[in-house]
Write a protein that holds these residues in place. Structure first.
Motif, PDB file in Angstrom:
ATOM      1  N   THR A  37       5.499   2.707  11.729  1.00 12.71           N
ATOM      2  CA  THR A  37       6.443   2.778  13.210  1.00 12.71           C
ATOM      3  C   THR A  37       7.691   3.909  12.456  1.00 12.71           C
ATOM      4  OG1 THR A  37       5.496   0.987  14.380  1.00 12.71           O
ATOM      5  CG2 THR A  37       7.342   2.523  15.066  1.00 12.71           C
ATOM      6  N   ILE A  38       7.274   4.319  12.087  1.00 12.69           N
ATOM      7  CA  ILE A  38       8.484   5.023  11.585  1.00 12.69           C
ATOM      8  C   ILE A  38       8.983   7.089  12.113  1.00 12.69           C
ATOM      9  CG2 ILE A  38       8.307   4.720   8.967  1.00 12.69           C
ATOM     10  CD1 ILE A  38       7.431   7.420   8.584  1.00 12.69           C
ATOM     11  N   THR A  39      10.126   7.046  12.534  1.00 11.61           N
ATOM     12  CA  THR A  39      10.710   8.068  12.966  1.00 11.61           C
ATOM     13  C   THR A  39       9.496   9.618  12.831  1.00 11.61           C
ATOM     14  OG1 THR A  39      12.964   7.553  12.934  1.00 11.61           O
ATOM     15  CG2 THR A  39      12.241   9.823  13.760  1.00 11.61           C
ATOM     16  N   ALA A  40       8.819   9.910  14.043  1.00 11.49           N
ATOM     17  CA  ALA A  40       8.122  11.326  14.292  1.00 11.49           C
ATOM     18  C   ALA A  40       8.701  12.390  13.139  1.00 11.49           C
ATOM     19  CB  ALA A  40       7.351  11.482  15.627  1.00 11.49           C
ATOM     20  N   LEU A  41       8.136  13.418  12.634  1.00 11.38           N
ATOM     21  CA  LEU A  41       8.407  15.237  12.737  1.00 11.38           C
ATOM     22  C   LEU A  41       7.648  15.629  13.835  1.00 11.38           C
ATOM     23  CD1 LEU A  41      10.312  16.283  10.702  1.00 11.38           C
ATOM     24  CD2 LEU A  41       7.879  16.356   9.101  1.00 11.38           C
ATOM     25  N   VAL A  50      -4.842  13.376   8.622  1.00 17.26           N
ATOM     26  CA  VAL A  50      -4.670  14.126   6.938  1.00 17.26           C
ATOM     27  C   VAL A  50      -4.230  13.498   5.878  1.00 17.26           C
ATOM     28  CG1 VAL A  50      -4.252  16.323   5.683  1.00 17.26           C
ATOM     29  CG2 VAL A  50      -4.109  17.086   8.616  1.00 17.26           C
ATOM     30  N   VAL A  51      -4.851  13.070   4.936  1.00 18.03           N
ATOM     31  CA  VAL A  51      -4.041  12.517   4.085  1.00 18.03           C
ATOM     32  C   VAL A  51      -3.320  13.256   2.971  1.00 18.03           C
ATOM     33  CG1 VAL A  51      -5.110  10.863   1.315  1.00 18.03           C
ATOM     34  CG2 VAL A  51      -5.846  10.843   4.143  1.00 18.03           C
ATOM     35  N   THR A  52      -2.321  12.904   2.757  1.00 19.79           N
ATOM     36  CA  THR A  52      -1.681  13.688   1.889  1.00 19.79           C
ATOM     37  C   THR A  52      -2.321  13.844   0.292  1.00 19.79           C
ATOM     38  OG1 THR A  52       0.183  11.187   1.254  1.00 19.79           O
ATOM     39  CG2 THR A  52       0.460  12.895   3.194  1.00 19.79           C
ATOM     40  N   ASP A  53      -1.456  14.118  -0.500  1.00 21.01           N
ATOM     41  CA  ASP A  53      -2.267  14.831  -1.311  1.00 21.01           C
ATOM     42  C   ASP A  53      -1.172  13.832  -3.269  1.00 21.01           C
ATOM     43  OD1 ASP A  53       0.296  16.465  -1.652  1.00 21.01           O
ATOM     44  OD2 ASP A  53      -0.859  18.256  -1.431  1.00 21.01           O
ATOM     45  N   ALA A  54      -0.939  14.538  -4.157  1.00 16.07           N
ATOM     46  CA  ALA A  54       0.045  14.135  -4.843  1.00 16.07           C
ATOM     47  C   ALA A  54       1.347  14.851  -4.896  1.00 16.07           C
ATOM     48  CB  ALA A  54      -1.586  14.953  -6.549  1.00 16.07           C
ATOM     49  N   THR A  55       1.340  16.022  -3.931  1.00 16.15           N
ATOM     50  CA  THR A  55       3.231  15.993  -3.782  1.00 16.15           C
ATOM     51  C   THR A  55       3.777  15.140  -2.231  1.00 16.15           C
ATOM     52  OG1 THR A  55       2.457  18.184  -2.974  1.00 16.15           O
ATOM     53  CG2 THR A  55       2.157  18.001  -4.876  1.00 16.15           C
ATOM     54  N   THR A 111       0.674  -1.257   0.051  1.00 15.93           N
ATOM     55  CA  THR A 111      -0.418  -0.020   0.131  1.00 15.93           C
ATOM     56  C   THR A 111       1.090   0.819   0.294  1.00 15.93           C
ATOM     57  OG1 THR A 111      -0.326  -0.194   2.843  1.00 15.93           O
ATOM     58  CG2 THR A 111      -2.088  -1.208   1.123  1.00 15.93           C
ATOM     59  N   PRO A 112       0.885   2.141   0.252  1.00 13.02           N
ATOM     60  CA  PRO A 112       1.513   3.499   0.011  1.00 13.02           C
ATOM     61  C   PRO A 112       1.910   4.011   0.831  1.00 13.02           C
ATOM     62  CG  PRO A 112      -0.840   4.139  -1.337  1.00 13.02           C
ATOM     63  CD  PRO A 112      -1.147   2.928  -1.067  1.00 13.02           C
ATOM     64  N   THR A 113       1.057   3.751   2.159  1.00  9.11           N
ATOM     65  CA  THR A 113       1.878   3.644   3.431  1.00  9.11           C
ATOM     66  C   THR A 113       2.908   2.705   4.102  1.00  9.11           C
ATOM     67  OG1 THR A 113      -0.747   4.032   4.588  1.00  9.11           O
ATOM     68  CG2 THR A 113       0.878   3.203   5.598  1.00  9.11           C
ATOM     69  N   ASP A 114       2.780   1.753   3.118  1.00  7.86           N
ATOM     70  CA  ASP A 114       4.027   0.295   3.238  1.00  7.86           C
ATOM     71  C   ASP A 114       5.017   0.939   2.862  1.00  7.86           C
ATOM     72  OD1 ASP A 114       2.479  -1.304   4.975  1.00  7.86           O
ATOM     73  OD2 ASP A 114       1.874  -2.255   2.472  1.00  7.86           O
ATOM     74  N   THR A 115       5.164   2.350   1.666  1.00  3.35           N
ATOM     75  CA  THR A 115       5.882   2.415   1.183  1.00  3.35           C
ATOM     76  C   THR A 115       6.997   3.895   1.937  1.00  3.35           C
ATOM     77  OG1 THR A 115       5.308   4.189   0.028  1.00  3.35           O
ATOM     78  CG2 THR A 115       5.362   1.908  -0.939  1.00  3.35           C
ATOM     79  N   VAL A 116       6.438   4.015   2.705  1.00  2.00           N
ATOM     80  CA  VAL A 116       6.718   5.176   3.197  1.00  2.00           C
ATOM     81  C   VAL A 116       8.072   4.610   3.742  1.00  2.00           C
ATOM     82  CG1 VAL A 116       6.761   7.620   5.125  1.00  2.00           C
ATOM     83  CG2 VAL A 116       4.207   6.626   3.072  1.00  2.00           C
ATOM     84  N   GLU A 157       7.803  10.662   1.815  1.00  3.67           N
ATOM     85  CA  GLU A 157       9.024  10.151   1.125  1.00  3.67           C
ATOM     86  C   GLU A 157       8.858   8.719   1.146  1.00  3.67           C
ATOM     87  OE1 GLU A 157      10.495  14.727   0.199  1.00  3.67           O
ATOM     88  OE2 GLU A 157      12.157  13.022   1.191  1.00  3.67           O
ATOM     89  N   THR A 158       9.502   8.267  -0.181  1.00  3.21           N
ATOM     90  CA  THR A 158      10.247   6.650  -0.273  1.00  3.21           C
ATOM     91  C   THR A 158      11.433   6.816   0.368  1.00  3.21           C
ATOM     92  OG1 THR A 158      10.721   7.417  -2.406  1.00  3.21           O
ATOM     93  CG2 THR A 158       8.576   6.119  -2.048  1.00  3.21           C
ATOM     94  N   LYS A 159      12.795   6.100   0.351  1.00  2.00           N
ATOM     95  CA  LYS A 159      13.216   6.309   1.146  1.00  2.00           C
ATOM     96  C   LYS A 159      14.513   6.800  -0.179  1.00  2.00           C
ATOM     97  CE  LYS A 159      17.146   3.168   2.540  1.00  2.00           C
ATOM     98  NZ  LYS A 159      17.753   1.296   2.360  1.00  2.00           N
ATOM     99  N   ASP A 160      14.083   6.904  -1.284  1.00  2.00           N
ATOM    100  CA  ASP A 160      14.326   7.925  -2.703  1.00  2.00           C
ATOM    101  C   ASP A 160      14.864   9.053  -2.972  1.00  2.00           C
ATOM    102  OD1 ASP A 160      13.132   7.035  -4.056  1.00  2.00           O
ATOM    103  OD2 ASP A 160      13.640   5.858  -5.841  1.00  2.00           O
ATOM    104  N   GLY A 161      13.352   9.456  -1.767  1.00  2.00           N
ATOM    105  CA  GLY A 161      12.893  10.770  -1.314  1.00  2.00           C
ATOM    106  C   GLY A 161      11.454  10.636  -2.798  1.00  2.00           C
ATOM    107  N   LYS A 162      11.017  10.238  -2.997  1.00  2.00           N
ATOM    108  CA  LYS A 162       9.755  10.502  -3.631  1.00  2.00           C
ATOM    109  C   LYS A 162       8.479  10.402  -3.013  1.00  2.00           C
ATOM    110  CE  LYS A 162      11.806   7.803  -7.601  1.00  2.00           C
ATOM    111  NZ  LYS A 162      11.037   6.525  -8.850  1.00  2.00           N
ATOM    112  N   PRO A 163       7.771  11.251  -3.426  1.00  2.00           N
ATOM    113  CA  PRO A 163       6.638  11.506  -2.611  1.00  2.00           C
ATOM    114  C   PRO A 163       5.696  10.950  -2.463  1.00  2.00           C
ATOM    115  CG  PRO A 163       6.367  13.325  -4.536  1.00  2.00           C
ATOM    116  CD  PRO A 163       7.959  12.423  -4.715  1.00  2.00           C
ATOM    117  N   VAL A 164       4.783  10.567  -1.638  1.00  2.00           N
ATOM    118  CA  VAL A 164       3.789   9.038  -1.780  1.00  2.00           C
ATOM    119  C   VAL A 164       2.769   9.608  -1.236  1.00  2.00           C
ATOM    120  CG1 VAL A 164       3.232   6.697  -0.434  1.00  2.00           C
ATOM    121  CG2 VAL A 164       5.599   7.270  -0.931  1.00  2.00           C
ATOM    122  N   ALA A 165       2.049  10.123  -2.370  1.00  2.00           N
ATOM    123  CA  ALA A 165       0.722  10.427  -1.984  1.00  2.00           C
ATOM    124  C   ALA A 165      -0.452   9.494  -1.360  1.00  2.00           C
ATOM    125  CB  ALA A 165      -0.243  10.761  -3.433  1.00  2.00           C
ATOM    126  N   LYS A 166      -2.006   9.405  -0.927  1.00  2.00           N
ATOM    127  CA  LYS A 166      -2.846   8.986  -0.638  1.00  2.00           C
ATOM    128  C   LYS A 166      -2.025   8.369   1.088  1.00  2.00           C
ATOM    129  CE  LYS A 166      -5.217   7.860  -4.146  1.00  2.00           C
ATOM    130  NZ  LYS A 166      -5.669   7.297  -5.140  1.00  2.00           N
TER     131      LYS A 166
END
Length: 589
Positions: free
Chosen positions: A440-444, A408-413, A342-347, A375-384
């Motif tokens: 479970t990833i580092t919080a911002l 809030v759900v992320t947009d296309a960017t 899922t998109p969430t898995d790729t973050v 963002e993914t590991k290579d810095g690409k944005p992840v929507a939804k």
């Protein structure tokens, strides 16, 4: 077995008759603005706020835990009798334990004042309480509304249910390894941590107290400015509680049933509903209102097949025998089925999408909003992807709508923009934390600061000279108005000091003075504050026997300063004298 069969039959036939009827009735009566959306759902016209069926389980109130599936009777309960009329009891399903019913109605009243746009009916809380815990196990609560024993759902270890690791160190659910839904409204600890409320005024937020849990459920349902008087808002709120279409239909059915009439019954005399969402093999996870870690019907061991009776192989006609077929070589195992991520898995991480100062004056809105980019590991944005923003720290700042948590759900960017922050009256630093829901990833973390209310200008509201005779009192009181960037500066702290000179701001020990509560002279006033219009009126001023010109200096938070002149002079006691009168010549004789 009969009960199990009956439940399955009701789920097939009664769901169609009752749930569909309730949904249709609510759609017609409550949702004039609703339009057809995805199958089985409706969204407000032009809105994109429809619930996401792929939402992470920990992004719901219950973690999508098991729930009771029994539907209300097909016949309606008797409506509540008018005042003074003899009480007529409806079916037992229409009765709600007295303390539980009181908690629902008090929660509705509180939300009517705090969030009037939500239009939350207590029947919605009663419907959720019915399917979550059977109204606190039939009203097994004490006089304060606390259950006699904790109501715990199944262990959310991913084995037939959602996988949610421990988030409360076992404080609420007694499990330090995995989370479990807790209390009559079945909150998972991670949700209760921010959604919990004190509904009975005892200073605690207890998920096992029906007053606390009902009020928390109401605020949770109203948190995104959803309007329960519309079909779209109602459905979005219920699905956010437990993301299941069957759950939505069941809750709507009970809500409509309670709206047609209900009555109060003594605490402890209610009955648990029949059927559970985890009671049918292959059924999806749902809330478990009480009981052991693994509720009845879950993970049933399969029965061993009976061994075949020994016998001779049948012989075909003609007397010939057919040689046994050669064993078929085992085929290669099919490759395991892999579920696409899922998109969430790729973050991989979150980035601050709008770095900058996050500061606001007390009582004002923050000009900048917090923005997080997934963002993914290579810095690409992840929507939804669902990003959860949480306000932490010693602060009374809130998001628009009065909540401290917003998803809030992320947009296309790949960007999610949190609602605008509103500063309270408490000054200092706090943190806005962004997390990816379901990962479970580092919080911002965003550092935010609330500064004291301030003024940059202060002026007198009048221009009358301030004069007084020695030992007298000034006729006019000093009144000033404070502004900040041209706008009214309300509730701004100020001080007023009678100073020695323009270049010597120390307190003068002679000349004009104020009086304290005991009537003694005071020449410094602290803890002053402008009113809602930015006005500040000082107490009366008095003069001692010293004459001259004196200075009063008023200073506000923010650096605004005004110096006012005060004059003390003796009264003019010179009178006309016959000897000094102008001698005019007498007229000629």
């Amino acid at each position: 077995m009969a009960a199990h069969f009956g439940r399955r039959l009701r789920k097939g036939a009664a769901t169609t008759a009752v749930a569909a009827a309730a949904v249709a009735a609510l759609s017609a009566s409550q949702a004039p603005d609703a339009t057809a959306g995805a199958p089985g759902r409706q969204t407000a016209a032009g809105s994109s706020s429809a619930p996401d069926v792929s939402a992470a389980p920990d992004d719901s109130a219950t973690g999508n835990s098991p729930y009771y599936t029994a539907l209300p009777p097909l016949h309606s309960p008797s409506p509540a009798p008018a005042t003074g009329a003899p009480a007529t009891r409806g079916p037992s399903e229409a009765g709600i334990p007295a303390t539980v019913l009181d908690a629902y109605k008090k929660a509705e009243a509180e939300l009517r004042d705090s969030k009037p746009g939500c239009n939350l009916p207590w029947q919605l809380l009663a419907a959720i309480g019915k399917v979550e815990s059977g109204q606190a196990r039939g009203g097994q609560v004490d006089a304060e509304g606390t259950t006699y024993s904790p109501i715990l759902g199944p262990v959310l270890d991913g084995n037939g249910f959602a996988h949610i690791g421990d988030t409360d160190h076992g404080a609420y659910d007694g499990d330090s390894r995995y989370d479990r839904a807790v209390g009559p409204m079945q909150f998972i600890p991670s949700t209760w941590n921010w959604a919990g409320r004190d509904g009975n005024g005892d200073g605690k937020k207890d998920p096992n107290n029906i007053y606390d849990a009902a009020l928390a459920a109401g605020h949770y349902l109203c948190r995104n400015d959803w309007d329960m008087s519309t079909g779209a808002g109602l459905r979005s709120a219920i699905l956010s509680y437990n993301n299941s279409q069957d759950y939505l239909n069941t809750v709507l059915s009970w809500m409509e049933y309670y709206r047609k009439g209900t009555h109060s019954i003594p605490d402890g005399t209610g009955t648990l509903p029949s059927g559970r969402s985890d009671d049918t093999p292959g059924a999806g996870p749902g809330p478990s209102p009480s009981g052991p870690s693994t509720p009845p019907g879950t993970h049933r061991p399969s029965r061993p097949s009976k061994p075949a009776k020994p016998g001779k192989p049948a012989e075909p006609g003609g007397g010939s025998t057919t040689p046994p077929a050669k064993p078929t070589p085992p085929s290669k195992p099919a490759p395991p089925h892999t579920t696409p991520p899922t998109p969430t898995d790729t973050v991989d991480h979150l980035e601050d999408a709008d770095p900058g100062d996050l500061t606001a004056m007390a009582g004002h809105a923050f000009a900048r909003k917090t923005e997080a980019r997934a963002e993914t590991k290579d810095g690409k944005p992840v929507a939804k992807v669902r990003i959860r923003f949480t306000i932490t720290g010693d602060t009374d700042a809130v998001f628009t709508g009065g909540e401290k948590v917003a998803t809030v759900v992320t947009d296309a960017t790949g960007t999610a923009v949190a609602p605008q922050l509103q500063a309270g009256e408490k000054t200092g630093d706090f943190t806005v934390r962004a997390l990816v829901a379901g990962r479970t990833i580092t919080a911002l973390d965003y550092k935010a600061t609330v500064t004291p209310r301030a003024a940059d200008t202060v002026v007198r509201t009048g221009d009358t000279p301030l004069t007084c005779v020695p030992g007298g009192e000034f006729a006019d009181q000093v009144e000033v108005k404070a502004t900040y960037k041209g706008a009214v500066a309300d509730k701004v702290a100020a001080t007023a000091i009678l100073i020695k000179a323009d270049d010597d701001p120390t307190e003068n020990d002679k000349g004009p003075y104020f009086k304290d509560a005991d009537g003694k002279p005071v020449r410094t006033l602290k803890d002053l504050r402008t009113d809602a219009k930015g006005l500040l009126k000082l107490p009366k001023l008095y003069a001692d026997d010293t004459t001259g010109t004196f200075l009063l200096r008023i200073t506000t938070t923010g650096g605004a300063t005004l110096t006012v002149e005060l004059k003390v002079a003796a009264a003019d006691d010179t009178t006309a004298d016959d000897t000094t009168a102008d001698p005019s010549p007498s007229p000629a004789a």
